[in-house]
Structures are given as structure tokens and as C-alpha cells.
Write a protein that holds these residues in place. Sequence first.
Motif, mmCIF file in Angstrom:
data_model
loop_
_atom_site.group_PDB
_atom_site.id
_atom_site.type_symbol
_atom_site.label_atom_id
_atom_site.label_comp_id
_atom_site.label_asym_id
_atom_site.label_seq_id
_atom_site.Cartn_x
_atom_site.Cartn_y
_atom_site.Cartn_z
ATOM 1 N N LYS A 82 -11.804 -12.941 9.082
ATOM 2 C CA LYS A 82 -12.048 -12.222 7.826
ATOM 3 C C LYS A 82 -11.285 -12.851 6.667
ATOM 4 C CE LYS A 82 -12.634 -7.714 10.140
ATOM 5 N NZ LYS A 82 -13.856 -6.972 9.798
ATOM 6 N N ASN A 83 -10.324 -13.718 6.993
ATOM 7 C CA ASN A 83 -9.606 -14.462 5.944
ATOM 8 C C ASN A 83 -8.972 -13.517 4.915
ATOM 9 O OD1 ASN A 83 -8.697 -16.800 4.687
ATOM 10 N ND2 ASN A 83 -10.548 -17.044 3.439
ATOM 11 N N ILE A 84 -8.291 -12.498 5.405
ATOM 12 C CA ILE A 84 -7.760 -11.459 4.514
ATOM 13 C C ILE A 84 -6.435 -11.857 3.873
ATOM 14 C CG2 ILE A 84 -8.885 -9.479 5.582
ATOM 15 C CD1 ILE A 84 -6.325 -9.062 7.246
ATOM 16 N N PHE B 176 -0.811 -14.778 8.937
ATOM 17 C CA PHE B 176 -1.794 -14.309 7.950
ATOM 18 C C PHE B 176 -1.307 -14.607 6.531
ATOM 19 C CE2 PHE B 176 -3.118 -12.181 11.714
ATOM 20 C CZ PHE B 176 -4.484 -11.992 11.576
ATOM 21 N N ARG B 177 -2.239 -14.537 5.580
ATOM 22 C CA ARG B 177 -1.864 -14.784 4.190
ATOM 23 C C ARG B 177 -1.190 -13.543 3.631
ATOM 24 N NH1 ARG B 177 -6.368 -15.265 2.044
ATOM 25 N NH2 ARG B 177 -6.769 -17.224 3.065
ATOM 26 N N VAL B 178 0.099 -13.659 3.312
ATOM 27 C CA VAL B 178 0.878 -12.518 2.829
ATOM 28 C C VAL B 178 1.477 -12.868 1.471
ATOM 29 C CG1 VAL B 178 2.938 -11.112 3.258
ATOM 30 C CG2 VAL B 178 1.428 -11.704 5.164
ATOM 31 N N ASP C 186 -14.296 -5.751 -5.786
ATOM 32 C CA ASP C 186 -14.667 -7.154 -5.909
ATOM 33 C C ASP C 186 -14.596 -7.881 -4.586
ATOM 34 O OD1 ASP C 186 -14.175 -8.735 -9.054
ATOM 35 O OD2 ASP C 186 -15.098 -6.843 -8.587
ATOM 36 N N ARG C 187 -13.813 -7.342 -3.686
ATOM 37 C CA ARG C 187 -13.710 -7.968 -2.378
ATOM 38 C C ARG C 187 -14.592 -7.188 -1.421
ATOM 39 N NH1 ARG C 187 -10.203 -12.436 -1.941
ATOM 40 N NH2 ARG C 187 -9.592 -11.706 0.121
ATOM 41 N N ALA C 188 -15.324 -7.883 -0.626
ATOM 42 C CA ALA C 188 -16.129 -7.181 0.370
ATOM 43 C C ALA C 188 -15.191 -6.693 1.463
ATOM 44 C CB ALA C 188 -17.164 -8.126 0.933
HETATM 45 C C1 LIG Z 1 -9.847 -17.941 2.459
HETATM 46 O O1 LIG Z 1 -9.304 -17.301 1.315
HETATM 47 C C2 LIG Z 1 -8.652 -18.173 0.435
HETATM 48 C C3 LIG Z 1 -7.992 -17.364 -0.646
HETATM 49 O O2 LIG Z 1 -8.718 -16.261 -1.041
HETATM 50 C C4 LIG Z 1 -9.652 -19.179 -0.123
HETATM 51 O O3 LIG Z 1 -9.000 -20.074 -1.000
HETATM 52 C C5 LIG Z 1 -10.283 -19.920 1.030
HETATM 53 O O4 LIG Z 1 -11.294 -20.768 0.538
HETATM 54 C C6 LIG Z 1 -10.871 -18.963 2.042
HETATM 55 N N1 LIG Z 1 -11.330 -19.702 3.201
HETATM 56 C C7 LIG Z 1 -12.513 -19.515 3.723
HETATM 57 C C8 LIG Z 1 -12.827 -20.334 4.933
HETATM 58 O O5 LIG Z 1 -13.321 -18.712 3.290
#
Ligand SMILES: *[C@@H]1O[C@H](CO)[C@@H](O)[C@H](O)[C@H]1NC(C)=O
Length: 359
Positions: A117-119, A150-152, A44-46
Motif C-alpha cells: 500500500k506504500n503508506i 515503513f515510511r514514517v 486526496d489519498r485513496a
Molecule cells: C510510494 O510513495 C512515495 C511517496 O508518497 C512515492 O514517492 C513513490 O513513488 C511511491 N512508490 C510507489 C511504488 O508507488
Amino acid sequence: MHLLNVKFVTVILLLILLGVLYSYIFRAYRIVVSFEQKDKIPVDRAHDSSLVVPDQPAPHADFRAHDSSLVVPDHLQYEQPSIVKGNDVVTVTPWLAPVVWEGTFNPVLLDSIYRPKNITIAATVFAVGKYIMFLRNFLETAEQHFFVGFRVHVYVFTDQPKEVPMVKMAAGRQLMVRSVPSSKRWQEISARRMEMIQTLIEEKLFKSTDYIFCLDVDSKFHGRWGTESLGRLVAVVHPGYYRDKRSRFPYERRPASRAYIAPEEGDFYYCGGAFGGLLQEVHLLTKTCRANFEADAQEDIEAAWQEESHLNRYMWTNKPSKVLSPEYLWQDFKAKNPEIQIIRFSGVVKNYAEIRPNV
Ligand SMILES: *[C@@H]1O[C@H](CO)[C@@H](O)[C@H](O)[C@H]1NC(C)=O
């Protein structure tokens, strides 16, 4: 309008409608089939594995399905690899996976590649029984060193949810607690981890998480552990055996076990206390190790080091795409070897008799 013309137009419209319907049904059918063929959770995640440095256009989409797994035929015979050569470090495996040592990467560069990449990175720890005493130190040092910025999401599995310490976490970082039953045997706690990680991935993570690391709680961070560790399938070389001949590795040696590795087989002895990778890869790993563990149990076999033995067997056939040096899981009681410039994560000294329900 002439009656004939009206009929003609109606027929044409009908044909177009049929065409649209056909292609819609056909596509839906294809999607269903391709999901059935794959024994994997839907992606589901690229997972974009490109290494785009800011300021460059994104590359084109993939044209062929790229299964980038590195599966080696069973019992292939070849020379034992090593991650050291004298006092020098070796930075690549014979299957061309990088071995991550201090000095092989630029943290600023890597962070700048991964930030856009907003991982989301998940970490799992098991704090069952007296092991809960290690949790605070683990969590506090993770805040200082583990994927800072980072988001952990840290998932704590425990039989004592009320004892989980309140540790202040930076913005974007979260602590999640999952209740597990307590157990009388530490071997069983250890053995069921694979199952619990598999379930966590299936129930909660696959829509929200990109990478996952499964870590031992009786350890703490001393130095950076960050984006340099990201990869499809990631293993850590055990600090205790990397200068030994593989015939001396504590692999499971009974051919009856599904974790069996022969004396002249194997690459490295990997830690059960730290492994990770892309979510769907770790899902496959935990699912496979759990199935093998349970099939062994049906025949009354418990591998020498439970999940660690099964993990080593898995990694021998399914080569990790990135190998982390023992900087990534040292042991506090061990003197630092000359090739170790930094200790990033280390098992704390503990008295097994005091903390394990059985020895
Ligand atoms: C980054 O990921 C978060 C959580 O998955 C999401 O809420 C947020 O909108 C994303 N930000 C961007 C800039 O894509």
C-alpha cells in the motif's frame, strides 16, 4: 456536398458539442456540491481499507459511499465493557472493534498486507519547555520499534528548535521540526495540541500522509508498535484504570463542560498520550475537541484533564474502530500485570515539579 447536407452536419456537430459541454458542466457542479456537503477535508489519498494478501486481485471499487464511522446516540445506556476477564484478555469490544493484545495478530502477515500500500505514517510529539529532555530517547527508540521498515514522518513541535537532537534515521524516515510559542502553564501547552495537530494536517499532511499517531514525548518504545495498530480511529486504553468501575474514571464530571460524561456512562478510560488513525478521522477528532475546548474556555471551564477529557468524550460517542491494549502505553513506575506479556511503549518516570512550569 449539397448545401442542405452541410447544414445538417453542422447542426448535428453543434448538438454533440452542447451535449459534451452540458455533461462537463453538470459533473463539475456535482463535484462542487459534494465537497460543500462534507465538513471534511477532501480525501486526496485513496484509503484502501481492504486487507489484500499479496497474490490476489484487488476487489471492485465501492459502489455506495461507505461512511464507516461508528457514531452512537448520546447518553445511550448499556453495561460497562472490559478488556480483561479475570486474568484473561478480552479481544473485542461490544461494538466489535478488535482490542489489540500480544498474541492476537501475526506481524509478518500484517506487514505483508500493508507494505504494497506504500503508506506514509506521521507521528506528532510536543517537546515544549523542559520536556525537550525526553525527545532523544523517544526518537531513538522509535527508530528501533515504531513502524520499522515503513515510511514514517515524525513532527516535533517545540519552542527550542535548536535543541532538537540529531538522531540518525533509517531511509524513508524523516524528522520535521515545527516551532511553537512557549507557555507558562503546562495545561495550556496540553490544551493547544489539538489545534496544532489540526493545523498541521490542514497545512501539510493531507496530500502526503495516510495515518497519523499523536504521542507523548515523555515516553519511550520498548517493543514493536506497527501495522497491527492501524485503523480508521485508534485509541489506547489507559493502564491505570482498566480494572476500575467507570464511575471511578477521571472523566470530566461537571455537566457544564462539553467533556462531561455521567458516572454510569463511558466505555474505557483512554490515554491522551497516544491516539491516531486515518488522517481525515484524526482531523475531525482534533477539530471537534478543539472547538469543545474553546467553547468551554469561553465559559471559564477547564476540563479535569484538558485534552484527555475531551478525547474521552469524543471517543465515547465516536467509537474507535480499533482499541489498543495498555501494552501500547504503560507507565514505567507500574508493575507489570499478569495479562501484560509485552510493554511496547511506556511513560518514563519523571518528577513533575522538575519539568512542568507550574504544578
Ligand atoms: C510510494 O510513495 C512515495 C511517496 O508518497 C512515492 O514517492 C513513490 O513513488 C511511491 N512508490 C510507489 C511504488 O508507488
